[in-house]
Design an enzyme around this catalytic site. Structure first.
Site, PDB file in Angstrom:
ATOM      1  N   SER A 172       0.896 -13.461  21.988  1.00  0.00           N
ATOM      2  CA  SER A 172       1.438 -12.114  21.845  1.00  0.00           C
ATOM      3  C   SER A 172       0.335 -11.092  22.114  1.00  0.00           C
ATOM      4  O   SER A 172      -0.227 -11.073  23.201  1.00  0.00           O
ATOM      5  CB  SER A 172       2.064 -11.956  20.453  1.00  0.00           C
ATOM      6  OG  SER A 172       2.779 -10.748  20.346  1.00  0.00           O
ATOM      7  N   HIS A 179       9.663 -16.088  20.221  1.00  0.00           N
ATOM      8  CA  HIS A 179       8.322 -15.529  20.361  1.00  0.00           C
ATOM      9  C   HIS A 179       7.260 -16.317  19.595  1.00  0.00           C
ATOM     10  O   HIS A 179       6.163 -16.548  20.102  1.00  0.00           O
ATOM     11  CB  HIS A 179       8.334 -14.072  19.882  1.00  0.00           C
ATOM     12  CG  HIS A 179       7.070 -13.320  20.160  1.00  0.00           C
ATOM     13  ND1 HIS A 179       6.631 -13.017  21.434  1.00  0.00           N
ATOM     14  CD2 HIS A 179       6.134 -12.791  19.320  1.00  0.00           C
ATOM     15  CE1 HIS A 179       5.501 -12.349  21.378  1.00  0.00           C
ATOM     16  NE2 HIS A 179       5.168 -12.197  20.107  1.00  0.00           N
ATOM     17  N   LEU A 187      20.995 -25.916  24.685  1.00  0.00           N
ATOM     18  CA  LEU A 187      19.724 -25.348  25.114  1.00  0.00           C
ATOM     19  C   LEU A 187      19.858 -24.912  26.569  1.00  0.00           C
ATOM     20  O   LEU A 187      20.336 -25.686  27.407  1.00  0.00           O
ATOM     21  CB  LEU A 187      18.601 -26.378  24.970  1.00  0.00           C
ATOM     22  CG  LEU A 187      17.198 -25.915  25.356  1.00  0.00           C
ATOM     23  CD1 LEU A 187      16.727 -24.793  24.441  1.00  0.00           C
ATOM     24  CD2 LEU A 187      16.209 -27.085  25.296  1.00  0.00           C
ATOM     25  N   ASP A 211      12.377 -15.249  24.230  1.00  0.00           N
ATOM     26  CA  ASP A 211      11.484 -14.327  23.523  1.00  0.00           C
ATOM     27  C   ASP A 211      12.090 -12.928  23.537  1.00  0.00           C
ATOM     28  O   ASP A 211      12.335 -12.361  24.607  1.00  0.00           O
ATOM     29  CB  ASP A 211      10.124 -14.317  24.229  1.00  0.00           C
ATOM     30  CG  ASP A 211       9.072 -13.523  23.485  1.00  0.00           C
ATOM     31  OD1 ASP A 211       9.420 -12.808  22.539  1.00  0.00           O
ATOM     32  OD2 ASP A 211       7.889 -13.631  23.872  1.00  0.00           O
TER      33      ASP A 211
END
Length: 555
Positions: free
Chosen positions: A210, A483, A285, A445
């Site tokens: 990040s 994230h 998924l 994310d």
């Protein structure tokens, strides 16, 4: 806390890790008596550095906490005997805070160092004692493997009840946050290694996620001679664009645009209905998120006559989703010619929150519509974005964000972009000195758009050529991962990958990520999946969907 059996396993694992990580050529033991050497580090040092304390720490077992901001943060790995050094670097501006740092010096050193990146707006000391980004839960920590590890608070401390962007009102503190603190702490850490072992580190690595991922790319661009290997996970590289895009995504959820939790599940299920089987497996998924974004139309969920409540979306909610998915456009170009921020993708909309984070409800929507000033129940993106508009760009804590226009603050935006946006694609100096770079994007994310990192990597390829870029850089994309690394397989030992590439010339190909449980005495792997080099993605062949061998990376 872990019991005695867990502690024994953790310490044995750490010893095993020392064997797994072969020492560099200048591996060393502390000069003289370890305790005396360690305590002797305390006191003033050159370049406005002061060592506040230095104490030898005894070996410790692994432990697991009940709660933490991220999955990996629950784990305190086993550590060997080491010297814990706490210090600070005095500011030039007396009104600016010092840069605080921690350096961990193992008694038995393998000749390498690892700098840990921060997160969010930083403001807390990064100790370097935990697991680095994406790291498998069951592997010995870098410190246990003989690395010197270290981190910093980036030059400010967030105080309780204070917006995390407050520090940005001080120019020196903001420049420290942008880049200077990581460089000065790196240099201070090298000086400590020389004093402790009698030699400089042979290899230096940086790993961050990040904001820490942005820091890693910043080091490659601004200080290309300082690190041999850098891992940047979900880097917030187009920082100015991210804060503006996040603010816009919050503004469109005010009033009727805010989406309720049950409707988030409605959207997530609709995305799965359209895309789940596209890879050949019905596994809940989305392996190919790029293709899915092109296919999914939130307008198909619009309320029709007789529909209402949580089973459909009103026009304002559909517009909010379309805004989230679309690019944010600036009226002028920022650093390196960029004038927009890519929209967010699809999949993982209802990823359960891990601690405070997960999916739309945590990052985008929160549990209440956006407020001014932001409140804790708002989405993290609004708290970060609207706070950034007030404290970083307008530098007016009382600003009505609904009336903010970037063109009114153009000079400041350009200044901040030059400081913060790690978007320079010219990595030729980093490449020429033998540096290796790995970027990992999570395709579910919602803290930052994975498409920003993808675009950056493609810009590097355009600048340097694909063949030349392949000599020193890799981009991987992980399907379904949030994230912070939850929602789908996300764990892989990128430190091993970097060491093998830097020191042995073993360039990585497609890798494997694992999804692991966290328990006091074990970290079981429940699923694995190929981690494909961009632009490939996992496509199902045959076999159990929980095994990476059942998939192959497809172009």
């Amino acid at each position: 806390m872990a019991g005695s059996l867990t502690g024994q396993r953790g310490w044995l694992g750490a010893v095993t890790g020392l064997l797994l990580a072969a020492p560099a050529a200048n591996a060393a033991t502390m000069i003289g008596d370890a305790g005396a050497t360690c305590s002797g580090l305390a006191g003033p040092a050159p370049q406005a550095v002061r060592i506040d304390s230095a104490a030898l720490q005894a070996p410790s077992p692994v432990s697991v906490s009940e709660r933490a901001p991220t999955p990996a943060a629950r784990i305190s790995p086993a550590n060997p005997a080491f010297c814990k050094v706490l210090g600070h670097i005095d500011p030039t501006d007396p009104k600016a805070p010092p840069i605080r740092f921690e350096v961990n010096l193992p008694v038995e050193w393998n000749g390498r160092s690892l700098q840990y990146g921060g997160g969010g707006f930083n403001g807390v000391l990064i100790t370097g004692l935990g697991l680095p980004p994406a790291y498998p839960y069951d592997k010995p920590s870098p410190l246990a493997r003989g690395f010197v590890t270290y981190g910093t608070d980036s030059g400010h401390e967030t105080k309780p009840g204070e917006p995390p962007q407050t520090f940005a009102l001080n120019a020196e503190a903001f420049e420290n946050f942008a880049h200077r603190s990581y460089k000065t702490v790196r240099d201070a850490a090298v000086a400590l290694m020389v004093r402790t072992y009698g030699s400089r580190p042979e290899r230096m690595y940086y790993m961050g996620s990040s904001e820490g991922g942005r820091e890693g790319l910043t080091m490659a661009q601004r200080y290309p001679d300082d690190f041999d290997g850098i891992f940047a996970r979900v880097p917030v590289i187009n920082w100015v664009g991210l804060l503006h895009g996040s603010t816009r995504s919050g503004l469109v959820t005010m009033g009727d645009g805010w989406i309720r939790p049950a409707q988030v599940k409605l959207v997530n299920d609709a995305v799965l209905e359209v895309c789940d089987k596209a890879d050949g497996a019905d596994d809940r998924l989305i392996e190919n998120a790029v293709d899915c974004k092109a296919k999914f139309d939130p307008g198909t969920l619009r309320c029709t006559d007789g529909q209402s409540g949580d089973q459909c979306l009103v026009d304002a909610q559909i517009r909010a989703i379309e805004t989230l998915h679309s690019s944010y456009k600036f009226p002028f170009a920022l650093a390196n010619g960029l004038d927009d921020y890519p929209g967010w993708g699809v999949s993982g909309e209802d990823t359960p929150a891990f601690g405070p984070t997960g999916g739309w409800m945590s990052w985008w929507l929160g549990t209440a519509p956006p407020a001014q000033p932001p409140v804790q129940s708002n989405g993290i993106a609004w708290i970060y974005g609207a706070g950034g508009i007030r404290y970083v760009f307008a530098r007016d804590p009382e600003l009505d964000v609904t009336k903010y226009r970037p063109e009114d603050y153009k000079e400041r935006l350009l200044q901040v972009s030059q400081l913060m946006d790690s978007t320079d694609p010219d990595l030729s100096r980093f490449r020429n000195r033998g540096g290796k770079l790995i970027v990992l994007e999570h395709m579910a994310d919602y803290a930052q758009s994975p498409y920003a990192g993808i675009r950056y990597f493609e810009n590097v390829q355009r600048k340097l050529g694909k063949a030349e870029t392949a000599q020193f850089a890799r981009l991987y994309t992980a399907p379904g991962v949030d994230h912070v690394g939850s929602g789908a397989p996300a764990n892989v030992d990128m430190l091993d990958v970097l060491v093998a590439w830097v020191e042995k010339g073993e360039a990585p190909a497609d890798l494997t990520v694992a999804q692991q449980t966290i328990a006091p005495s074990s970290f079981a792997t429940v699923r694995t999946l190929p981690l494909c080099q961009w632009p490939s993605w996992p496509r199902y062949k045959s076999g159990p969907v929980e095994a990476s061998s059942s998939f192959a990376c497809a172009p």
